[in-house]
Design a protein around this motif. Sequence first.
Motif, PDB file in Angstrom:
ATOM      1  N   PRO A  62       3.229 -23.646 -59.843  1.00 47.81           N
ATOM      2  CA  PRO A  62       3.525 -24.853 -60.617  1.00 47.81           C
ATOM      3  C   PRO A  62       4.943 -24.793 -61.171  1.00 47.81           C
ATOM      4  O   PRO A  62       5.532 -23.716 -61.293  1.00 47.81           O
ATOM      5  CB  PRO A  62       2.485 -24.809 -61.742  1.00 47.81           C
ATOM      6  CG  PRO A  62       2.146 -23.367 -61.891  1.00 47.81           C
ATOM      7  CD  PRO A  62       2.295 -22.754 -60.529  1.00 47.81           C
ATOM      8  N   GLU A  63       5.474 -25.963 -61.529  1.00 44.99           N
ATOM      9  CA  GLU A  63       6.837 -25.994 -62.052  1.00 44.99           C
ATOM     10  C   GLU A  63       6.939 -25.418 -63.459  1.00 44.99           C
ATOM     11  O   GLU A  63       8.020 -25.036 -63.886  1.00 44.99           O
ATOM     12  CB  GLU A  63       7.423 -27.403 -61.980  1.00 44.99           C
ATOM     13  CG  GLU A  63       6.667 -28.446 -62.741  1.00 44.99           C
ATOM     14  CD  GLU A  63       7.161 -29.855 -62.466  1.00 44.99           C
ATOM     15  OE1 GLU A  63       8.021 -30.042 -61.585  1.00 44.99           O
ATOM     16  OE2 GLU A  63       6.684 -30.776 -63.133  1.00 44.99           O
ATOM     17  N   SER A  64       5.813 -25.332 -64.174  1.00 46.41           N
ATOM     18  CA  SER A  64       5.820 -24.709 -65.501  1.00 46.41           C
ATOM     19  C   SER A  64       4.409 -24.261 -65.862  1.00 46.41           C
ATOM     20  O   SER A  64       3.432 -24.651 -65.225  1.00 46.41           O
ATOM     21  CB  SER A  64       6.346 -25.682 -66.565  1.00 46.41           C
ATOM     22  OG  SER A  64       5.370 -26.662 -66.854  1.00 46.41           O
ATOM     23  N   VAL A  65       4.314 -23.465 -66.905  1.00 43.72           N
ATOM     24  CA  VAL A  65       3.019 -22.970 -67.370  1.00 43.72           C
ATOM     25  C   VAL A  65       2.175 -24.108 -67.952  1.00 43.72           C
ATOM     26  O   VAL A  65       0.955 -23.994 -68.039  1.00 43.72           O
ATOM     27  CB  VAL A  65       3.216 -21.811 -68.378  1.00 43.72           C
ATOM     28  CG1 VAL A  65       3.766 -22.310 -69.695  1.00 43.72           C
ATOM     29  CG2 VAL A  65       1.938 -21.039 -68.582  1.00 43.72           C
ATOM     30  N   GLU A  66       2.813 -25.211 -68.329  1.00 48.56           N
ATOM     31  CA  GLU A  66       2.093 -26.346 -68.910  1.00 48.56           C
ATOM     32  C   GLU A  66       1.328 -27.169 -67.878  1.00 48.56           C
ATOM     33  O   GLU A  66       0.483 -27.983 -68.233  1.00 48.56           O
ATOM     34  CB  GLU A  66       3.060 -27.277 -69.667  1.00 48.56           C
ATOM     35  CG  GLU A  66       3.547 -26.721 -70.989  1.00 48.56           C
ATOM     36  CD  GLU A  66       4.728 -25.768 -70.821  1.00 48.56           C
ATOM     37  OE1 GLU A  66       5.477 -25.914 -69.830  1.00 48.56           O
ATOM     38  OE2 GLU A  66       4.891 -24.881 -71.666  1.00 48.56           O
ATOM     39  N   VAL A  67       1.616 -26.983 -66.602  1.00 49.29           N
ATOM     40  CA  VAL A  67       0.948 -27.754 -65.550  1.00 49.29           C
ATOM     41  C   VAL A  67      -0.518 -27.334 -65.474  1.00 49.29           C
ATOM     42  O   VAL A  67      -0.831 -26.147 -65.399  1.00 49.29           O
ATOM     43  CB  VAL A  67       1.649 -27.539 -64.181  1.00 49.29           C
ATOM     44  CG1 VAL A  67       0.850 -28.183 -63.059  1.00 49.29           C
ATOM     45  CG2 VAL A  67       3.061 -28.084 -64.214  1.00 49.29           C
TER      46      VAL A  67
ATOM     47  N   ILE B 212       1.052 -17.858 -66.106  1.00 48.82           N
ATOM     48  CA  ILE B 212       1.305 -18.626 -64.883  1.00 48.82           C
ATOM     49  C   ILE B 212       0.254 -18.274 -63.836  1.00 48.82           C
ATOM     50  O   ILE B 212      -0.084 -17.110 -63.651  1.00 48.82           O
ATOM     51  CB  ILE B 212       2.713 -18.345 -64.330  1.00 48.82           C
ATOM     52  CG1 ILE B 212       3.772 -18.771 -65.347  1.00 48.82           C
ATOM     53  CG2 ILE B 212       2.929 -19.061 -63.002  1.00 48.82           C
ATOM     54  CD1 ILE B 212       5.178 -18.368 -64.976  1.00 48.82           C
TER      55      ILE B 212
ATOM     56  N   GLY C 112       4.398 -31.639 -60.073  1.00 48.98           N
ATOM     57  CA  GLY C 112       3.918 -30.395 -60.670  1.00 48.98           C
ATOM     58  C   GLY C 112       4.138 -29.171 -59.797  1.00 48.98           C
ATOM     59  O   GLY C 112       4.046 -28.048 -60.282  1.00 48.98           O
TER      60      GLY C 112
ATOM     61  N   GLY D 239       6.236 -26.489 -58.281  1.00 49.24           N
ATOM     62  CA  GLY D 239       7.548 -25.915 -58.546  1.00 49.24           C
ATOM     63  C   GLY D 239       8.142 -25.277 -57.312  1.00 49.24           C
ATOM     64  O   GLY D 239       9.306 -25.463 -56.989  1.00 49.24           O
ATOM     65  N   SER D 240       7.321 -24.511 -56.601  1.00 47.64           N
ATOM     66  CA  SER D 240       7.771 -23.864 -55.369  1.00 47.64           C
ATOM     67  C   SER D 240       6.559 -23.558 -54.505  1.00 47.64           C
ATOM     68  O   SER D 240       5.417 -23.584 -54.968  1.00 47.64           O
ATOM     69  CB  SER D 240       8.547 -22.580 -55.673  1.00 47.64           C
ATOM     70  OG  SER D 240       7.705 -21.620 -56.276  1.00 47.64           O
TER      71      SER D 240
END
Length: 92
Positions: free
Chosen positions: A13-18, A49, A78, A80-81
Motif C-alpha cells: 500500500p502507499e501508506s500504513v493508513e490504507v 505495514i 492505494g 504504492g508499489s
Amino acid sequence: MSAEVALVYRVLPESVEVDIEKLKNAVVNKLAPKYKVDKVEVEDVGFGIKALRFFIRMPESDEYSSDEVEELLRSVEGVGSYELEYFSRLSF
C-alpha cells in the motif's frame, strides 16, 4: 486445452493508513473478470505495514499480458508499489 500462465504479485500500500482489506478487494475487482485471482495472502512487513500477495492465473494468449495486469495494479487507488515475484507457464 491451452496452457495457462501463473503470476504472483506482491503489492504494498502507499501508506500504513490504507485499509488492507479494501485494497485487496479493489485489486481483485479491478482484475476481474478477465484475470482469475486464485488466492490472496496478507504478509506483515513491519512497522504496521502489510503486503498483499496475489496469485493470478490467465490463459496463454495474446489477449492477456503481465503488462496489462501491471497497468491495472497501477490504476488502483492505494497501491504504492508492486513486484512480480513469480511467472510460470502451466500446462496439463
